[in-house]
Scaffold this motif. Structure first.
Motif, PDB file in Angstrom:
ATOM      1  N   ASP A 248       0.818  -1.217   0.000  1.00 52.05           N
ATOM      2  CA  ASP A 248       0.000   0.000   0.000  1.00 52.05           C
ATOM      3  C   ASP A 248       0.848   1.261   0.000  1.00 52.05           C
ATOM      4  O   ASP A 248       0.440   2.286  -0.553  1.00 52.05           O
ATOM      5  CB  ASP A 248      -0.904   0.016   1.248  1.00 52.05           C
ATOM      6  N   VAL A 249       2.016   1.191   0.654  1.00 51.60           N
ATOM      7  CA  VAL A 249       2.881   2.380   0.697  1.00 51.60           C
ATOM      8  C   VAL A 249       3.385   2.688  -0.716  1.00 51.60           C
ATOM      9  O   VAL A 249       3.400   3.832  -1.167  1.00 51.60           O
ATOM     10  CB  VAL A 249       4.072   2.176   1.668  1.00 51.60           C
ATOM     11  N   LEU A 250       3.748   1.624  -1.438  1.00 55.32           N
ATOM     12  CA  LEU A 250       4.208   1.813  -2.820  1.00 55.32           C
ATOM     13  C   LEU A 250       3.073   2.379  -3.674  1.00 55.32           C
ATOM     14  O   LEU A 250       3.292   3.278  -4.494  1.00 55.32           O
ATOM     15  CB  LEU A 250       4.718   0.481  -3.393  1.00 55.32           C
ATOM     16  N   LYS A 251       1.868   1.882  -3.433  1.00 52.67           N
ATOM     17  CA  LYS A 251       0.718   2.392  -4.208  1.00 52.67           C
ATOM     18  C   LYS A 251       0.575   3.903  -3.981  1.00 52.67           C
ATOM     19  O   LYS A 251       0.383   4.671  -4.929  1.00 52.67           O
ATOM     20  CB  LYS A 251      -0.559   1.656  -3.774  1.00 52.67           C
ATOM     21  N   HIS A 252       0.704   4.297  -2.738  1.00 48.04           N
ATOM     22  CA  HIS A 252       0.620   5.707  -2.380  1.00 48.04           C
ATOM     23  C   HIS A 252       1.720   6.514  -3.113  1.00 48.04           C
ATOM     24  O   HIS A 252       1.465   7.579  -3.676  1.00 48.04           O
ATOM     25  CB  HIS A 252       0.809   5.789  -0.857  1.00 48.04           C
ATOM     26  N   VAL A 253       2.956   5.966  -3.125  1.00 44.97           N
ATOM     27  CA  VAL A 253       4.065   6.648  -3.804  1.00 44.97           C
ATOM     28  C   VAL A 253       3.758   6.767  -5.306  1.00 44.97           C
ATOM     29  O   VAL A 253       3.918   7.839  -5.897  1.00 44.97           O
ATOM     30  CB  VAL A 253       5.406   5.891  -3.587  1.00 44.97           C
ATOM     31  N   LEU A 254       3.286   5.678  -5.908  1.00 38.29           N
ATOM     32  CA  LEU A 254       3.025   5.703  -7.355  1.00 38.29           C
ATOM     33  C   LEU A 254       1.902   6.699  -7.677  1.00 38.29           C
ATOM     34  O   LEU A 254       1.981   7.425  -8.668  1.00 38.29           O
ATOM     35  CB  LEU A 254       2.674   4.304  -7.877  1.00 38.29           C
TER      36      LEU A 254
ATOM     37  N   LEU B 210      -4.510  -0.561 -12.793  1.00 30.93           N
ATOM     38  CA  LEU B 210      -3.156  -0.729 -13.358  1.00 30.93           C
ATOM     39  C   LEU B 210      -2.083  -0.538 -12.279  1.00 30.93           C
ATOM     40  O   LEU B 210      -1.119  -1.288 -12.205  1.00 30.93           O
ATOM     41  CB  LEU B 210      -2.914   0.308 -14.462  1.00 30.93           C
ATOM     42  N   ILE B 211      -2.288   0.463 -11.436  1.00 30.72           N
ATOM     43  CA  ILE B 211      -1.317   0.723 -10.363  1.00 30.72           C
ATOM     44  C   ILE B 211      -1.199  -0.511  -9.467  1.00 30.72           C
ATOM     45  O   ILE B 211      -0.101  -0.917  -9.084  1.00 30.72           O
ATOM     46  CB  ILE B 211      -1.704   1.974  -9.527  1.00 30.72           C
ATOM     47  N   ASP B 212      -2.339  -1.141  -9.142  1.00 26.01           N
ATOM     48  CA  ASP B 212      -2.298  -2.351  -8.309  1.00 26.01           C
ATOM     49  C   ASP B 212      -1.426  -3.424  -8.966  1.00 26.01           C
ATOM     50  O   ASP B 212      -0.680  -4.132  -8.292  1.00 26.01           O
ATOM     51  CB  ASP B 212      -3.712  -2.899  -8.082  1.00 26.01           C
TER      52      ASP B 212
ATOM     53  N   VAL C 137       2.157  -2.608  -8.540  1.00 26.79           N
ATOM     54  CA  VAL C 137       2.586  -2.925  -7.171  1.00 26.79           C
ATOM     55  C   VAL C 137       2.906  -4.424  -7.073  1.00 26.79           C
ATOM     56  O   VAL C 137       3.910  -4.824  -6.472  1.00 26.79           O
ATOM     57  CB  VAL C 137       1.510  -2.497  -6.145  1.00 26.79           C
ATOM     58  N   MET C 138       2.069  -5.241  -7.732  1.00 21.06           N
ATOM     59  CA  MET C 138       2.322  -6.700  -7.730  1.00 21.06           C
ATOM     60  C   MET C 138       3.609  -7.005  -8.493  1.00 21.06           C
ATOM     61  O   MET C 138       4.412  -7.838  -8.075  1.00 21.06           O
ATOM     62  CB  MET C 138       1.163  -7.451  -8.388  1.00 21.06           C
ATOM     63  N   LEU C 139       3.809  -6.307  -9.606  1.00 22.73           N
ATOM     64  CA  LEU C 139       5.025  -6.507 -10.394  1.00 22.73           C
ATOM     65  C   LEU C 139       6.246  -6.219  -9.524  1.00 22.73           C
ATOM     66  O   LEU C 139       7.208  -6.993  -9.482  1.00 22.73           O
ATOM     67  CB  LEU C 139       5.028  -5.584 -11.624  1.00 22.73           C
ATOM     68  N   SER C 140       6.174  -5.125  -8.779  1.00 22.14           N
ATOM     69  CA  SER C 140       7.298  -4.735  -7.930  1.00 22.14           C
ATOM     70  C   SER C 140       7.593  -5.807  -6.879  1.00 22.14           C
ATOM     71  O   SER C 140       8.748  -6.145  -6.621  1.00 22.14           O
ATOM     72  CB  SER C 140       6.984  -3.401  -7.257  1.00 22.14           C
ATOM     73  N   GLU C 141       6.517  -6.359  -6.299  1.00 21.55           N
ATOM     74  CA  GLU C 141       6.701  -7.403  -5.286  1.00 21.55           C
ATOM     75  C   GLU C 141       7.415  -8.610  -5.898  1.00 21.55           C
ATOM     76  O   GLU C 141       8.359  -9.153  -5.320  1.00 21.55           O
ATOM     77  CB  GLU C 141       5.325  -7.796  -4.760  1.00 21.55           C
ATOM     78  N   ASP C 142       6.978  -8.995  -7.107  1.00 22.13           N
ATOM     79  CA  ASP C 142       7.623 -10.127  -7.782  1.00 22.13           C
ATOM     80  C   ASP C 142       9.074  -9.811  -8.121  1.00 22.13           C
ATOM     81  O   ASP C 142       9.943 -10.677  -8.013  1.00 22.13           O
ATOM     82  CB  ASP C 142       6.866 -10.484  -9.081  1.00 22.13           C
TER      83      ASP C 142
END
Ligand code: ATP
Ligand code: MG
Length: 291
Positions: free
Chosen positions: A202-208, A219-221, A224-229
């Motif tokens: 969620d923090v990354l989502k906020h930053v994006l 798309l942002i979600d 965020v999943m891509l980043s986690e992977d």
């Protein structure tokens, strides 16, 4: 961050410093500032600076170290002078240099202060970026600036520069990055170290949402999943750490406002890499998330 939650003595120090610099005030803009994953990162950094400690931000490229330093400067309402370290960094780039000036038609020698002298004289903050890029023999001149002495001998003027009380130092390193050298122990010893990892979830989502032009939550979600992977792949040593950089992810989201996501990922993340195996690994992950 809620200032009221900080210890009262720290609140007093901060208030005094904020007042001192209120003439130069830029309003603390929450949007666009650093967003911490860990509740204590910002408040601990504020406390350390208020106590006159030097703060070393340690983290991979594009994890928000410079953004955090700017956010801290805005918080203290203090201007910040920056030094970008490189192998060419010399004493002049730190302290300043002499030049010939004209005064009443006469040539005079004038000293132009560098970032260290300016920040010390004016009681501002000093940001030393990529401190482990500098040649190990250049930085020891800062040892006396960074310890309790808070002073430095200026060989260009023959004077001793003493820092104003509100002078503070923030430095950043990206350990293990190409071109860096291990930070000298005596230098590292003079800092309080704070880790700045890539934010997630969620923090990354906020930053994006704050930092990129993309506003499509669906798309942002996925990004965020891509980043986690990608971070999992970094941990498994399948791809280099910079492939998970939030800076690159923001660029990718910006591009994805106008390009199909996979092409945005190709240009923003994949094509920066050298190895075909790493490129294929990321394309694989991306294609399962975005068709
Ligand atoms: N936690 C965060 N909060 C706000 N912005 C962030 C955060 N993490 C990354 N960013 C954004 O990512 C981009 C890169 O951040 P920044 O330049 O501060 O990284 P850095 O750690 O200093 O990288 P480098 O080591 O390459 O200098 C900026 O646009 C910044 O706003
Ligand atoms: Mg930076």
């Amino acid at each position: 961050m809620n200032t009221q939650q900080l210890p009262i003595e720290i609140q007093k120090i901060i208030a005094a410093r904020q007042q001192e610099f209120s003439r130069l005030e830029e309003t603390l803009d929450q949007k666009g500032g650093f967003i911490a994953a860990d509740d204590f990162l910002l408040s601990d950094a504020v406390i350390a600076i208020a106590l006159g400690k030097n703060v070393l931000l340690k983290g991979p490229t594009g994890s928000g170290k410079t953004k955090l330093a700017e956010t801290l400067a805005t918080y203290f309402k203090q201007p910040m002078h920056s030094i970008n370290c490189s192998v060419d960094l010399d004493v002049e780039a730190l302290l300043g240099f002499k030049t010939i000036a004209q005064e009443n038609g006469q040539n005079t020698i004038e000293f132009i202060p560098g970032p260290v002298v300016k920040a010390m004289d004016m009681g501002h903050l000093l940001y030393i970026d990529e401190i482990n890029m500098a040649k190990p023999e250049t930085l020891p001149i800062l040892n006396s600036v960074l310890d309790y002495r808070r002073m430095v001998f200026n060989p260009f003027t023959g004077e001793v520069v003493k820092a104003k009380k509100s002078f503070g130092v923030i430095a950043a390193i990206n350990e293990g990055y190409v071109g860096t050298v291990p930070l000298n122990e005596a230098l590292k010893n003079r800092f309080v170290v704070m880790e700045v990892p890539y934010v997630q979830g969620d923090v990354l989502k906020h930053v994006l949402l704050n930092e990129s032009k993309l506003h499509d939550h669906r798309l942002i979600d996925k990004f965020v999943m891509l980043s986690e992977d990608l971070i999992t792949q970094v941990k498994n040593a399948q791809i280099p750490e910079e492939a998970a950089s939030i800076r690159a992810l923001i660029d990718t989201c910006d591009l994805a406002t106008y390009l199909p996501p996979l092409r945005a990922i190709q240009r923003g993340i994949i094509d920066k890499l050298e190895e075909e195996r790493e490129k294929a690994a990321i394309m694989n992950i991306a294609s399962t998330l975005f068709e």
